[in-house]
Design an enzyme around this catalytic site. Structure first.
Site, PDB file in Angstrom:
ATOM      1  N   HIS A 110     -10.851  16.132 -33.368  1.00  0.00           N
ATOM      2  CA  HIS A 110     -11.092  15.153 -32.303  1.00  0.00           C
ATOM      3  C   HIS A 110     -12.533  15.211 -31.828  1.00  0.00           C
ATOM      4  O   HIS A 110     -13.179  14.190 -31.631  1.00  0.00           O
ATOM      5  CB  HIS A 110     -10.119  15.398 -31.139  1.00  0.00           C
ATOM      6  N   ASP A 112      -9.786   9.576 -26.052  1.00  0.00           N
ATOM      7  CA  ASP A 112      -8.919   9.924 -27.168  1.00  0.00           C
ATOM      8  C   ASP A 112      -7.526   9.340 -26.895  1.00  0.00           C
ATOM      9  O   ASP A 112      -7.083   9.291 -25.750  1.00  0.00           O
ATOM     10  CB  ASP A 112      -8.833  11.452 -27.216  1.00  0.00           C
TER      11      ASP A 112
HETATM   12 BR1  BUP Z   1     -11.420  23.521 -41.791  1.00  0.00          BR
HETATM   13  C1  BUP Z   1     -12.979  22.515 -41.660  1.00  0.00           C
HETATM   14  N1  BUP Z   1     -15.318  22.366 -41.895  1.00  0.00           N
HETATM   15  O1  BUP Z   1     -14.285  24.283 -42.427  1.00  0.00           O
HETATM   16  P1  BUP Z   1      -9.005  16.372 -40.031  1.00  0.00           P
HETATM   17  C2  BUP Z   1     -12.963  21.238 -41.213  1.00  0.00           C
HETATM   18  N2  BUP Z   1     -14.126  20.523 -41.096  1.00  0.00           N
HETATM   19  O2  BUP Z   1     -16.376  20.469 -41.383  1.00  0.00           O
HETATM   20  P2  BUP Z   1      -7.557  18.370 -38.533  1.00  0.00           P
HETATM   21  C3  BUP Z   1     -15.326  21.083 -41.453  1.00  0.00           C
HETATM   22  O3  BUP Z   1     -13.124  19.112 -39.491  1.00  0.00           O
HETATM   23  P3  BUP Z   1      -4.847  17.580 -38.149  1.00  0.00           P
HETATM   24  C4  BUP Z   1     -14.204  23.121 -42.022  1.00  0.00           C
HETATM   25  O4  BUP Z   1     -14.873  17.661 -42.173  1.00  0.00           O
HETATM   26  C5  BUP Z   1     -13.126  17.070 -40.596  1.00  0.00           C
HETATM   27  O5  BUP Z   1     -14.145  16.273 -40.043  1.00  0.00           O
HETATM   28  C6  BUP Z   1     -13.732  18.114 -41.496  1.00  0.00           C
HETATM   29  O6  BUP Z   1     -10.335  16.900 -39.345  1.00  0.00           O
HETATM   30  C7  BUP Z   1     -14.103  19.169 -40.519  1.00  0.00           C
HETATM   31  O7  BUP Z   1      -7.915  17.463 -39.819  1.00  0.00           O
HETATM   32  C8  BUP Z   1     -12.490  17.872 -39.486  1.00  0.00           C
HETATM   33  O8  BUP Z   1      -9.185  16.244 -41.482  1.00  0.00           O
HETATM   34  C9  BUP Z   1     -10.997  18.061 -39.690  1.00  0.00           C
HETATM   35  O9  BUP Z   1      -8.638  15.138 -39.312  1.00  0.00           O
HETATM   36  O10 BUP Z   1      -6.029  18.539 -38.614  1.00  0.00           O
HETATM   37  O11 BUP Z   1      -7.930  17.676 -37.290  1.00  0.00           O
HETATM   38  O12 BUP Z   1      -8.125  19.670 -38.769  1.00  0.00           O
HETATM   39  O13 BUP Z   1      -4.753  16.529 -39.186  1.00  0.00           O
HETATM   40  O14 BUP Z   1      -3.670  18.474 -38.116  1.00  0.00           O
HETATM   41  O15 BUP Z   1      -5.197  17.047 -36.794  1.00  0.00           O
END
Ligand code: BUP
Length: 450
Positions: free
Chosen positions: A18, A115
């Site tokens: 987020h 959000d």
């Molecule tokens: Br882990 C990781 N580096 O090591 P999502 C994630 N990210 O840049 P969410 C990194 O975090 P859910 C790391 O690029 C993305 O922008 C990645 O967001 C970054 O999944 C973000 O993909 C992760 O929407 O899980 O929020 O972790 O889907 O359960 O909300």
């Protein structure tokens, strides 16, 4: 206030998934001449958020920081122990303090950008002080559609037809929503019902990725009375100027040869599953870069040793073609790298939009939340595929054999490579100033100046 220079307050909820897109949009608007204040809650749940906030304010000194002190929150009333959800509840529980916080700032605000998890509490509070609210929706337009029409579903949940879109099988509806009296469901319904009261909904998607959902939402097919739904994605991450260590390893790998493996920052994998994933990646015969994570909150992951997690000798055995890292990496940098040819992903929407932007084909392994709805977008758009993985044994583990086979298939699928690359080209066109998302962002800024 100066109508030519709108002043926006950004309020994200908890977790990097987020925070990151909120920072990116705040930065994009600041660069386009808006005044931006960013509301922060300390301490953050994860260490990654805390670093990101510090880097963000250092990189964008013009963006003002507004510290939001929450009132004490008693988590016992909410049926979850997930620290990220509990933080969202705490912010909702302190939302009545927002007017005073916002009033303390000058110039006066023109709008609040929030959000979706905060929508049903914050939109009425902002309206009471005459402030329009915009939602920065950081999941798919398909998920927004489910949210918008879900309140009409009063019977028990079964397969669910999203008008103008597609039929979502019961198994793809977020698990908590199967129980209509679950507190998460109550909030989901409230957030869905309040959508018409927002002045606009910005979505991190683009025309070529979700043409059907965007048209259905804006033509009133999904739900009546929605405000403009504006696609402005895939929004590029605000550049905070770090280069992580996996990059030097990637530089040495052939083009499109490496599968990147990451399940987001909120998903902890069991030790058994991590072992099987290790076996699978080894069996696939492919090069891989894997971000391993065994704890929900990263502050605890630091204590876990990779060697113990993966089994003795594993790292040594795979070292010529696999890199396993623990802790935060700059995922965008990785997906942008020419050595990356595939992405085994949990289908978090940020991850998928980053894959789309860089034209990387995806093998979806969706688990909870919005991930299975997002995975369907992957399949329908040509970005990749997703599969019903078979669970084995009491621990519900997907076995290495299956993982290896599917990863190998992904990396050999040239058709998929080509369709993902095409989508990547469309994404780049979309975010250009004269592309559909570039125009969307300009349209949003125009709305603020009215
Ligand atoms: Br882990 C990781 N580096 O090591 P999502 C994630 N990210 O840049 P969410 C990194 O975090 P859910 C790391 O690029 C993305 O922008 C990645 O967001 C970054 O999944 C973000 O993909 C992760 O929407 O899980 O929020 O972790 O889907 O359960 O909300």
């Amino acid at each position: 206030s100066d109508p030519e220079k709108p002043h926006l307050a950004f309020l994200p909820s908890a977790g990097m998934g987020h925070l990151k897109p909120f920072c990116s949009l705040a930065a994009a608007l600041s660069e386009r001449g808006c005044d931006v204040s960013f509301i922060t809650v300390q301490p953050t749940v994860s260490a990654a958020e805390s670093c990101h906030i510090a880097d963000f304010f250092a990189a964008f000194p013009r963006i003002r920081r507004l510290d939001f002190d929450l009132v004490a929150y008693d988590p016992s009333g909410f049926a979850s122990t997930d620290p990220f959800f509990l933080r969202v509840q705490a912010i909702r529980g302190s939302a009545h303090l927002l007017p005073a916080l916002l009033a303390s700032s000058s110039p006066p605000f023109s709008a609040l950008v929030i959000d979706i998890f905060l929508a049903s509490t914050c939109i009425p509070i902002a309206a009471a002080i005459g402030l329009p609210s915009y939602i920065w929706f950081i999941s798919s337009a398909a998920m927004l559609s489910l949210l918008a029409c879900f309140p009409t579903c009063s019977a028990g949940v079964s397969d669910f037809e999203i008008p103008g879109l597609w039929r979502v099988p019961k198994a793809s509806i977020p698990r908590a929503l199967h129980n209509l009296s679950h507190p998460f469901t109550t909030q989901f319904v409230e957030n869905g019902r309040i959508l018409p009261k927002a002045s606009g909904i910005l979505v991190n998607t683009f025309e070529a990725l979700e043409p059907v959902a965007l048209a259905a939402l804006n033509r009133g097919k999904v739900a009546p009375g929605l405000p403009p739904v504006i696609a402005i994605g895939p929004l590029q991450a605000a550049s905070l100027g770090h280069e992580g260590s996996p990059l030097s390893w990637l530089h040495g790998q052939p083009a499109r040869s490496v599968v990147y493996v990451c399940f987001g920052n909120r998903t902890a994998m069991s030790k058994e599953q991590i072992r099987e994933l290790g076996v699978g990646l080894e069996k696939s015969g492919c090069r891989f870069l894997w971000v391993a994570k065994s704890k929900i909150v990263d502050r605890e992951d630091g204590e876990v040793e990779l060697e113990g997690l993966l089994g003795e000798g594993y790292l040594e055995r795979v070292k010529h073609r696999g890199l396993v890292v623990k802790g935060w990496v700059d995922q965008e940098e990785i997906l942008r790298h020419r050595a990356i040819g595939g992405f085994l992903s949990h289908c978090g929407w940020n991850s998928l939009s980053e894959a789309a932007l860089h034209g990387v084909r995806v093998l979806g392994w969706p688990r909870g939340g919005d991930q299975r709805v997002n995975a369907e977008v992957v399949a329908r758009s040509g970005l990749g595929i997703w599969v019903e993985w078979s669970w084995d044994g009491e621990e519900e583990v997907v076995m290495g054999e299956e993982i290896g086979e599917r990863v190998r298939q992904l990396m050999e699928d040239d058709g998929l490579q080509a369709s993902a690359a095409r989508l990547g080209e469309e994404a780049v066109k979309a975010v250009a100033a004269d592309g559909s998302s570039g125009k969307g962002l300009a349209e949003f800024i125009g709305m603020l100046k009215m």
